[in-house]
Design a protein around this motif. Structure first.
Motif, PDB file in Angstrom:
ATOM      1  N   GLY A   1      46.314  39.426  19.692  1.00  0.00           N
ATOM      2  CA  GLY A   1      46.772  38.053  19.467  1.00  0.00           C
ATOM      3  C   GLY A   1      46.854  37.236  20.744  1.00  0.00           C
ATOM      4  N   ASN A   2      46.384  37.771  21.839  1.00  0.00           N
ATOM      5  CA  ASN A   2      46.427  37.046  23.112  1.00  0.00           C
ATOM      6  C   ASN A   2      45.008  36.733  23.561  1.00  0.00           C
ATOM      7  N   ILE A   3      44.810  35.480  23.942  1.00  0.00           N
ATOM      8  CA  ILE A   3      43.475  35.043  24.328  1.00  0.00           C
ATOM      9  C   ILE A   3      43.415  34.808  25.837  1.00  0.00           C
ATOM     10  N   CYS A   4      42.356  35.287  26.457  1.00  0.00           N
ATOM     11  CA  CYS A   4      42.092  35.005  27.868  1.00  0.00           C
ATOM     12  C   CYS A   4      40.704  34.397  27.961  1.00  0.00           C
ATOM     13  N   ARG A   5      40.628  33.254  28.644  1.00  0.00           N
ATOM     14  CA  ARG A   5      39.343  32.574  28.760  1.00  0.00           C
ATOM     15  C   ARG A   5      38.590  32.967  30.025  1.00  0.00           C
ATOM     16  N   CYS A   6      39.250  33.718  30.930  1.00  0.00           N
ATOM     17  CA  CYS A   6      38.627  33.974  32.232  1.00  0.00           C
ATOM     18  C   CYS A   6      38.127  35.402  32.420  1.00  0.00           C
ATOM     19  N   THR A   7      38.978  36.373  32.141  1.00  0.00           N
ATOM     20  CA  THR A   7      38.713  37.718  32.674  1.00  0.00           C
ATOM     21  C   THR A   7      37.733  38.554  31.864  1.00  0.00           C
TER      22      THR A   7
ATOM     23  N   ALA B   1      50.415  45.645  38.691  1.00  0.00           N
ATOM     24  CA  ALA B   1      49.131  46.206  38.241  1.00  0.00           C
ATOM     25  C   ALA B   1      48.129  45.097  37.921  1.00  0.00           C
ATOM     26  N   PHE B   2      48.602  43.977  37.378  1.00  0.00           N
ATOM     27  CA  PHE B   2      47.698  42.844  37.106  1.00  0.00           C
ATOM     28  C   PHE B   2      47.137  42.301  38.419  1.00  0.00           C
ATOM     29  N   VAL B   3      47.962  42.270  39.461  1.00  0.00           N
ATOM     30  CA  VAL B   3      47.503  41.807  40.775  1.00  0.00           C
ATOM     31  C   VAL B   3      46.456  42.783  41.312  1.00  0.00           C
ATOM     32  N   GLU B   4      46.803  44.046  41.245  1.00  0.00           N
ATOM     33  CA  GLU B   4      45.953  45.110  41.803  1.00  0.00           C
ATOM     34  C   GLU B   4      44.554  45.147  41.158  1.00  0.00           C
TER      35      GLU B   4
ATOM     36  N   VAL C   1      44.299  38.972  36.686  1.00  0.00           N
ATOM     37  CA  VAL C   1      44.696  37.559  36.711  1.00  0.00           C
ATOM     38  C   VAL C   1      43.580  36.737  37.336  1.00  0.00           C
ATOM     39  N   GLN C   2      43.119  35.705  36.613  1.00  0.00           N
ATOM     40  CA  GLN C   2      42.225  34.751  37.290  1.00  0.00           C
ATOM     41  C   GLN C   2      42.921  33.398  37.361  1.00  0.00           C
ATOM     42  N   CYS C   3      42.804  32.566  36.318  1.00  0.00           N
ATOM     43  CA  CYS C   3      43.561  31.309  36.384  1.00  0.00           C
ATOM     44  C   CYS C   3      45.046  31.568  36.166  1.00  0.00           C
ATOM     45  N   GLY C   4      45.361  32.659  35.461  1.00  0.00           N
ATOM     46  CA  GLY C   4      46.759  33.060  35.309  1.00  0.00           C
ATOM     47  C   GLY C   4      47.490  32.479  34.117  1.00  0.00           C
ATOM     48  N   PHE C   5      46.860  31.571  33.392  1.00  0.00           N
ATOM     49  CA  PHE C   5      47.556  30.891  32.300  1.00  0.00           C
ATOM     50  C   PHE C   5      47.991  31.871  31.202  1.00  0.00           C
ATOM     51  N   CYS C   6      47.133  32.847  30.930  1.00  0.00           N
ATOM     52  CA  CYS C   6      47.414  33.779  29.841  1.00  0.00           C
ATOM     53  C   CYS C   6      48.283  34.944  30.276  1.00  0.00           C
ATOM     54  N   THR C   7      48.437  35.123  31.602  1.00  0.00           N
ATOM     55  CA  THR C   7      48.997  36.361  32.144  1.00  0.00           C
ATOM     56  C   THR C   7      50.432  36.666  31.672  1.00  0.00           C
ATOM     57  N   PRO C   8      51.358  35.696  31.724  1.00  0.00           N
ATOM     58  CA  PRO C   8      52.711  36.029  31.260  1.00  0.00           C
ATOM     59  C   PRO C   8      52.713  36.549  29.815  1.00  0.00           C
ATOM     60  N   GLY C   9      51.911  35.939  28.959  1.00  0.00           N
ATOM     61  CA  GLY C   9      51.846  36.373  27.561  1.00  0.00           C
ATOM     62  C   GLY C   9      51.334  37.802  27.443  1.00  0.00           C
ATOM     63  N   PHE C  10      50.266  38.110  28.196  1.00  0.00           N
ATOM     64  CA  PHE C  10      49.726  39.473  28.159  1.00  0.00           C
ATOM     65  C   PHE C  10      50.753  40.471  28.677  1.00  0.00           C
TER      66      PHE C  10
ATOM     67  N   TYR D   1      38.761  40.369  29.592  1.00  0.00           N
ATOM     68  CA  TYR D   1      39.691  41.404  29.091  1.00  0.00           C
ATOM     69  C   TYR D   1      39.615  42.756  29.785  1.00  0.00           C
ATOM     70  N   THR D   2      38.467  43.137  30.322  1.00  0.00           N
ATOM     71  CA  THR D   2      38.345  44.490  30.896  1.00  0.00           C
ATOM     72  C   THR D   2      39.434  44.755  31.931  1.00  0.00           C
ATOM     73  N   LYS D   3      39.650  43.799  32.813  1.00  0.00           N
ATOM     74  CA  LYS D   3      40.624  44.022  33.895  1.00  0.00           C
ATOM     75  C   LYS D   3      42.065  43.942  33.400  1.00  0.00           C
ATOM     76  N   ILE D   4      42.246  43.257  32.288  1.00  0.00           N
ATOM     77  CA  ILE D   4      43.582  43.235  31.678  1.00  0.00           C
ATOM     78  C   ILE D   4      43.903  44.624  31.127  1.00  0.00           C
ATOM     79  N   VAL D   5      42.929  45.205  30.446  1.00  0.00           N
ATOM     80  CA  VAL D   5      43.109  46.562  29.922  1.00  0.00           C
ATOM     81  C   VAL D   5      43.321  47.534  31.090  1.00  0.00           C
ATOM     82  N   ASP D   6      42.533  47.362  32.163  1.00  0.00           N
ATOM     83  CA  ASP D   6      42.716  48.198  33.365  1.00  0.00           C
ATOM     84  C   ASP D   6      44.154  48.102  33.869  1.00  0.00           C
ATOM     85  N   ALA D   7      44.686  46.880  33.892  1.00  0.00           N
ATOM     86  CA  ALA D   7      46.029  46.661  34.441  1.00  0.00           C
ATOM     87  C   ALA D   7      47.082  47.408  33.630  1.00  0.00           C
ATOM     88  N   VAL D   8      46.971  47.333  32.299  1.00  0.00           N
ATOM     89  CA  VAL D   8      47.973  47.997  31.454  1.00  0.00           C
ATOM     90  C   VAL D   8      47.886  49.511  31.658  1.00  0.00           C
TER      91      VAL D   8
END
Ligand SMILES: Cc1cc2nc3c(=O)[nH]c(=O)nc-3n(C[C@H](O)[C@H](O)[C@H](O)COP(=O)(O)OP(=O)(O)OC[C@H]3O[C@@H](n4cnc5c(N)ncnc54)[C@H](O)[C@@H]3O)c2cc1C
Ligand code: FES
Ligand code: FES
Lengths: 161, 277
Positions: free
Chosen positions: A130-136, A89-92, A96-105, A138-145
Motif C-alpha cells: 500500500g506504499n508507493i515510491c516514485r523514485c527507487t 538502514a534506509f540511509v545505508e 531514500v531518494q527524494c524521501g517523500f515516501c520514506t517515513p511511510g515505508f 523498491y529494490t533498495k527499500i526491500v534491501d533496507a528492511v
C-alpha cells in the motif's frame, strides 16, 4: 467532543467537532512534517503513522477516532539524536531518494520487523504493497528492511511497538 | 463541507443519536472518508460505531460463530479461531487492500459498502452467513444474499445498523480456496475474485459452494454450476461443462480495470482450481 491522546509520548487534550484529519493536526498543529500527504485517499501510504502500534493512514483518520490512543510518527523513532536502525538502514542502502515516501515505508515496515525480524523479500513486498515510491524502484527499500532486520538480529534487539 | 463526528458509548446512546436526524455511519472510515473527499457524499453528522458495538469480537456458540461488525480485516486474518473454522474468511480478509487498510477497514464496512468486488463478501456468501441488524424496534437477521441488493445497495433500514455477522460452522472437512485477480495485488479492487469450499472423495464431489466477485452487480453463487458439480467426478470434462454453465451465469462489464472478455476468461479459468489436489 473532548479527545485525549498521546503523540510520540506527549499527552494532548482538546475539543474537536470532528472535521480535522489526524494528518493535518500532526503537520499543522504539531509541526510533525515527517507525516506526508500524497494522495489523501488511502492509495499511497505516505501518511502512515502508528495508532496503538498499528500502521494507520492519517489521511483517512479524524481526531475523534484517536481518543484515548497512542500515536507514533517518524519523529518519535530513534533515541538521543540517533536514528532508529531501520532509518539507518534506509540511509545505508540508498532506500531514500527524494524521501517523500520514506517515513511511510519506515512506519509500515516497523510493524513487519516487530512480527518477524527475518522477513523474505516477498514478505516485505507484500507488506508494503500500500506504499508507493516514485523514485527507487523498491529494490533498495526491500534491501533496507532486510538490512535492519539483520542488524536487529545481530544485536539481539527487538522492535517493540 | 464540514461535518461532526459523534461517538456514542453504547447501544442506547447510539439509537437516540440515530433518531435525532440524518447521519452516516463510520467504522474504519476507509470507504466513507474517501467518498467524502471525492465529494460523492456530504454528510453533516457522522456516527462512529466502534465504541457502541462493544464486547468480544468473536463469540463461539455450539453451531455458529458470531463476529462483531467492527472486527477489522487484520483481526479476522490473524484470528486462530477464524483460520481454523473458516480459512476462506481469513484469506479473503487477508487479501483486502494493504497492511494499513486491513488495520482500519472492518467487515461491517465491507458488507455495507456492498461492492461487487468486496473481498470478504466472497467468504460470507460461501459460508451462508447472516447479517444481524439492530434498531429501536429490536433485532432481525437477514442472509447475506438477501441483505445485499445491488452494487452499493443493501436492505439496511434507516435507524438500523449491523451489529454482528453470524457464520454457521461447517460439518466435515472442506477444502477452502480464495483467489483475487487484479493488476496490482494491494489497493486494486479486483478484476475478478473467486472462492469455493469443497468436500470431495477421490471419486466424487460431495458438496461444493462457489462464489464470484466483480463479474455481476453483486457477488454471486452460481447455483446451476454448483448443482451440476454435485456428485460429479472431478475431471477435465466436468470442468469444461461447468465452465460452459458458468458463462451463462455471469455478466461481467468493461471498466478501467479490465474488459468484460478478460473478466470472463479469468472467471472461467479459476474453475480449474477445483482440480488441484
Ligand atoms: C485504497 C483502498 C483500497 C481498498 N482495497 C480493498 C480491497 O482490496 N478489497 C476490499 O474488499 N475493499 C477494499 N477497499 C474498500 C474498504 O477498505 C473496505 O470496504 C472496508 O472493509 C470498509 O470498511 P470500513 O470499516 O473502513 O468502512 P467505513 O468507511 O467506515 O464504512 C463504509 C460504509 O458502511 C457503513 N457501515 C460501516 N459499518 C456499518 C455497520 N456496522 N452498520 C451499518 N453500516 C455500516 C458506513 O455508513 C459506510 O457507508 C479499499 C479502500 C481503499 C481506500
Ligand atoms: S496520503 Fe494517505 S494514503 Fe496517500
Ligand atoms: S524516494 Fe522519492 S518517492 Fe520514494
Amino acid at each position: 467532543m473532548r479527545v485525549e491522546f498521546t503523540v510520540n509520548g506527549e499527552q494532548y487534550e482538546l475539543d474537536t467537532d470532528g472535521d480535522t484529519r489526524l494528518l493535518d493536526y500532526l503537520r499543522d498543529e504539531l509541526g510533525l512534517t515527517g507525516v506526508k500527504e500524497g494522495c489523501g485517499v488511502g492509495e499511497c501510504g505516505a501518511c502512515t503513522v502508528l495508532v496503538e502500534g498499528k500502521p494507520t493512514l492519517s489521511c483517512l483518520t479524524y481526531l475523534p477516532q484517536i481518543d484515548g490512543k497512542e500515536i507514533t510518527t517518524i519523529e518519535g523513532l530513534g533515541e538521543n539524536g540517533k536514528l532508529h536502525p531501520l532509518q539507518e538502514a534506509f540511509v545505508e542502502t540508498g532506500g531514500v531518494q527524494c524521501g517523500f515516501c520514506t517515513p511511510g515505508f519506515i512506519m509500515v515496515s516497523l510493524k513487519l520487523l516487530e512480527r518477524n525480524p527475518d522477513p523474505t523479500r516477498k514478505e516485505i513486498r507484500e507488506w508494503v504493497e500500500g506504499n508507493i515510491c516514485r523514485c527507487t524502484g523498491y529494490t533498495k527499500i526491500v534491501d533496507a528492511v532486510q538490512l535492519a532486520g539483520k542488524w536487529l538480529r545481530e544485536k539481539g534487539d527487538k522492535v517493540e511497538l | 463541507m464540514g461535518f461532526e463526528i459523534l461517538v456514542p458509548e453504547n447501544e442506547d446512546e447510539l439509537i437516540s443519536l440515530m433518531e435525532e436526524g440524518d447521519y452516516q455511519f463510520l467504522a474504519g472510515g476507509t470507504d466513507l472518508f474517501v467518498k467524502i473527499k471525492k465529494d460523492l457524499i456530504n454528510p453533516e453528522r457522522i456516527i462512529d460505531l466502534t465504541k457502541a458495538i462493544d464486547g468480544p469480537k468473536f463469540q463461539v456458540e455450539q453451531n455458529e460463530v458470531k463476529i462483531k461488525a467492527t472486527t477489522t480485516h487484520a483481526e479476522l486474518a490473524e484470528s486462530s479461531l477464524i483460520n481454523k473454522e473458516f480459512p476462506v474468511l481469513a484469506s479473503s480478509a487477508g487479501a483486502v487492500g494493504a497492511t494499513q487498510l486491513r488495520n482500519m477497514g472492518t467487515i461491517g464496512g465491507n458488507i455495507c459498502n456492498a461492492s461487487p468486488s468486496a473481498d470478504t463478501l466472497i467468504a460470507l456468501y460461501l459460508l451462508n452467513a447472516d447479517v444481524d441488524l439492530v434498531s429501536s424496534d429490536g433485532r432481525r437477521s437477514l442472509s447475506i444474499k438477501d441483505f445485499i441488493t445491488g452494487p452499493g445497495e443493501t436492505e439496511l433500514a434507516s435507524g438500523e445498523y449491523v451489529e454482528s455477522i453470524t457464520v454457521p460452522k461447517l460439518s466435515g472437512k472442506f477444502r477452502h480456496f480464495f483467489k483475487k485477480v487484479g493488476r496490482r495485488n494491494a489497493l486494486d479492487i479486483s478484476v475478478c475474485s473467486m472462492g469455493f469450499i469443497l468436500k470431495a472423495t477421490k471419486e466424487a464431489i460431495e458438496e461444493i459452494r462457489l462464489a464470484y466477485g466483480a463479474v455481476a452487480p453483486t457477488v454471486i453463487r452460481p447455483g446451476a454450476v454448483e448443482d451440476f458439480l454435485q456428485g460429479k467426478t472431478i475431471d477435465k470434462e466436468t470442468i469444461s461443462r461447468a465452465q460452459r454453465l458458468l458463462k451463462e451465469e455471469i455478466s461481467p462489464i468493461n471498466d478501467i480495470r479490465g474488459s468484460a472478455e478478460y473478466r470472463e476468461t479469468v472467471a472461467l479459468r479459476t474453475l480449474e482450481q477445483i482440480r488441484q489436489n
